[in-house]
Design an enzyme around this catalytic site. Structure first.
Site, PDB file in Angstrom:
ATOM      1  N   GLU A 285      36.526  28.258  39.516  1.00 19.58           N
ATOM      2  CA  GLU A 285      35.385  27.725  40.263  1.00 19.58           C
ATOM      3  C   GLU A 285      34.978  26.344  39.755  1.00 19.58           C
ATOM      4  O   GLU A 285      34.404  25.558  40.494  1.00 19.58           O
ATOM      5  CB  GLU A 285      34.186  28.680  40.179  1.00 19.58           C
ATOM      6  N   HIS A 306      57.062  42.886  31.558  1.00 15.36           N
ATOM      7  CA  HIS A 306      57.942  43.680  32.421  1.00 15.36           C
ATOM      8  C   HIS A 306      57.630  43.452  33.892  1.00 15.36           C
ATOM      9  O   HIS A 306      58.081  44.205  34.748  1.00 15.36           O
ATOM     10  CB  HIS A 306      57.825  45.161  32.045  1.00 15.36           C
ATOM     11  N   LYS A 420      30.490  32.576  51.759  1.00 15.58           N
ATOM     12  CA  LYS A 420      29.243  33.315  51.927  1.00 15.58           C
ATOM     13  C   LYS A 420      28.658  33.046  53.315  1.00 15.58           C
ATOM     14  O   LYS A 420      28.242  33.962  54.018  1.00 15.58           O
ATOM     15  CB  LYS A 420      28.223  32.930  50.840  1.00 15.58           C
TER      16      LYS A 420
HETATM   17  O1  PA5 Z   1      29.527  31.031  39.241  1.00 14.39           O
HETATM   18  C1  PA5 Z   1      28.874  31.204  40.243  1.00 14.39           C
HETATM   19  O2  PA5 Z   1      27.868  30.501  40.500  1.00 14.39           O
HETATM   20  C2  PA5 Z   1      29.200  32.307  41.234  1.00 14.39           C
HETATM   21  O3  PA5 Z   1      30.409  32.906  40.953  1.00 14.39           O
HETATM   22  C3  PA5 Z   1      28.101  33.356  41.204  1.00 14.39           C
HETATM   23  O4  PA5 Z   1      27.982  33.862  39.899  1.00 14.39           O
HETATM   24  C4  PA5 Z   1      28.379  34.515  42.175  1.00 14.39           C
HETATM   25  O5  PA5 Z   1      28.622  34.021  43.459  1.00 14.39           O
HETATM   26  C5  PA5 Z   1      27.171  35.451  42.203  1.00 14.39           C
HETATM   27  O6  PA5 Z   1      26.008  34.744  42.525  1.00 14.39           O
HETATM   28  P1  PA5 Z   1      24.572  35.288  42.199  1.00 14.39           P
HETATM   29  O7  PA5 Z   1      24.412  35.414  40.748  1.00 14.39           O
HETATM   30  O8  PA5 Z   1      23.664  34.250  42.785  1.00 14.39           O
HETATM   31  O9  PA5 Z   1      24.427  36.605  42.911  1.00 14.39           O
END
Ligand code: PA5
Length: 433
Positions: A285, A306, A420
């Site tokens: 990310e 493996h 989303k």
């Molecule tokens: O790193 C990030 O910002 C995302 O992966 C969020 O952690 C994930 O989408 C979950 O979001 P939230 O904590 O707002 O529910």
């Protein structure tokens, strides 16, 4: 505590190549270390360990004590950064199997990280005759997977205990000042833990997001923070001769520029599996944007030798590996004796599994580097809380440096937001056409 070993990079990278990055690293280091309280300046994690107050540690430990004393099962609801770090920390300290062995702490299950009805039903079934506490975690407070699971478990808890008692057993970790979950938690009077505004999801493991579940599992969160504080100090200066986490970031970028676009993080202990999942999210990310980035993958050896082993050894030459290794010995098993030797294993009789695992590591790293796969080796002292805190901070700071070196913003995730929004549109959420 964590040592970067470059012995297996000799044929791929020179020290001069690394040193050329020094001035760029100096610049970026000032940028990373400068953090304002602005909620859009997502660098709150940089000083989080040293700024963590004694009161907050106490509050987390008190909640964990309540949960340990009142629950057979602890349900943690969250996804992405609100799930992976917590599970990674628990497994790093005790291994996945500990859920079956634990006696003095509740069994811990994670939901909200998928939308599988079958999966949630199984967990509800497990909870039916047990005492349960719930921790719902969401920074934004509006993530659909988390909200769905929480609605189901809220109903379950209220039917099981009545609204008042359920309210005492539900703990909520969310943003300090905004979001649907915050409103709900306030209305229902749940005990709340705050995620600082300027700490993004995947950098939040060293807040109550990761620390409350870790404390419930029996982990010592003061020691996790101690390790992280040590790393915060060790990685403050930009000097590439001393700062191993920046050195790791630079090495990744050099390899990337040489066509190595896949990084496999690998280890020889299954308890690292979830830590690798957390690492994958952190790097995917943070770096995977603007059509750039190293694809983060993981392997637990010797099992994956493996399956993935063939590709790593002889497939497309786009891979480098980062191996996490520890000389600390987990377990004492040795190969038992057998007079008949039907399995022809007597050449190993009396040898410890730790010894054989070490030989598997040596054989693999030599074979893979011979096969043209650069290997970065990260030696960790042990699987203690302090090492965990140190390693988490090591990768967080390395990831920030690496992302900036690559020319991307390591703190946003526009692609995830797209998914989303599209999901809300398909499900006809009001306001999304
Ligand atoms: O790193 C990030 O910002 C995302 O992966 C969020 O952690 C994930 O989408 C979950 O979001 P939230 O904590 O707002 O529910």
């Amino acid at each position: 505590m964590v040592n970067l070993n470059e012995n297996y990079l000799k044929n791929f990278i020179s020290s001069e190549e690394i040193e050329k990055f020094q001035s760029k690293v100096n610049e970026i280091n000032s940028e990373i270390n400068y953090c304002s309280e602005n909620e859009n300046d997502f660098k709150g994690w940089v000083t989080l360990p040293s700024k963590f107050s004694k009161d907050d540690v106490k509050k987390i430990n008190e909640a964990a004590e309540f949960i340990k004393n009142n629950a057979d099962v602890f349900i943690v609801i969250g996804i992405g950064g609100s799930y992976l770090g917590a599970k990674a920390s628990i497994d790093f300290l005790h291994s996945e199997n500990y859920n079956y062995l634990r006696k003095n702490t509740p069994k811990i299950f994670f939901v909200g990280n998928n939308i599988s009805s079958g999966y949630i039903e199984e967990i509800l079934e497990i909870c039916k005759d047990k005492d349960v506490c719930v921790n719902v975690i969401s920074k934004s407070g509006g993530t659909m997977e988390t909200a769905i699971a929480f609605r189901i478990f809220k109903k379950f808890m209220e039917e099981k205990y009545g609204k008042k008692e359920a309210g005492k057993r539900i703990f909520c970790t969310t943003d300090k000042s905004k979001g649907t979950l915050l409103k709900l938690a306030k209305k229902e009077g749940y005990k709340r833990f705050e995620i600082p505004d300027n700490v993004g999801g995947r950098y939040s493991v060293l807040t109550a997001v990761g620390l409350l579940p870790a404390a419930v599992s029996g982990g010592n969160i003061e020691d996790i923070l101690k390790g992280a504080i040590r790393a915060e100090k060790d990685f403050l200066q930009a000097d590439l001769k001393k700062n191993s986490c920046y050195r790791y970031a630079v090495i990744r970028n050099i390899l990337y520029n040489k066509g190595k676009s896949v990084e496999i993080i690998a280890g020889y202990e299954p308890r690292l599996d979830m830590f690798f999942e957390w690492w994958k999210q952190l790097f995917a990310e943070s770096e995977g944007k603007n059509e750039k980035g190293i694809f983060p993958s993981s392997a637990v050896f010797s099992g994956d030798l493996h399956s993935l082993g063939q590709f790593i050894q002889q497939g497309s030459r786009i891979i480098f590996e980062t191996v996490i290794k520890s000389d600390c010995k987990l377990g004492k098993l040795t190969i038992p004796e057998s007079k008949e030797n039907l399995d022809e294993l007597n050449y190993l009789q009396g040898k410890s599994l730790n010894y054989i695992n070490k030989k598997a590591f040596e054989a693999t790293i030599n074979a893979h580097t011979d096969g043209g796969v650069p290997n970065i080796l990260i030696d960790i002292k042990d699987f203690s809380e302090e090492t965990l805190g140190y390693l988490i901070y090591f990768f967080e700071k390395a990831c920030a440096m690496s992302g900036y070196l690559m020319g991307v913003n390591p703190f946003n995730q526009p692609g995830v937001e797209n998914y989303k929004k599209k999901m809300f549109t398909l499900l006809e959420k009001p306001g999304y056409n």
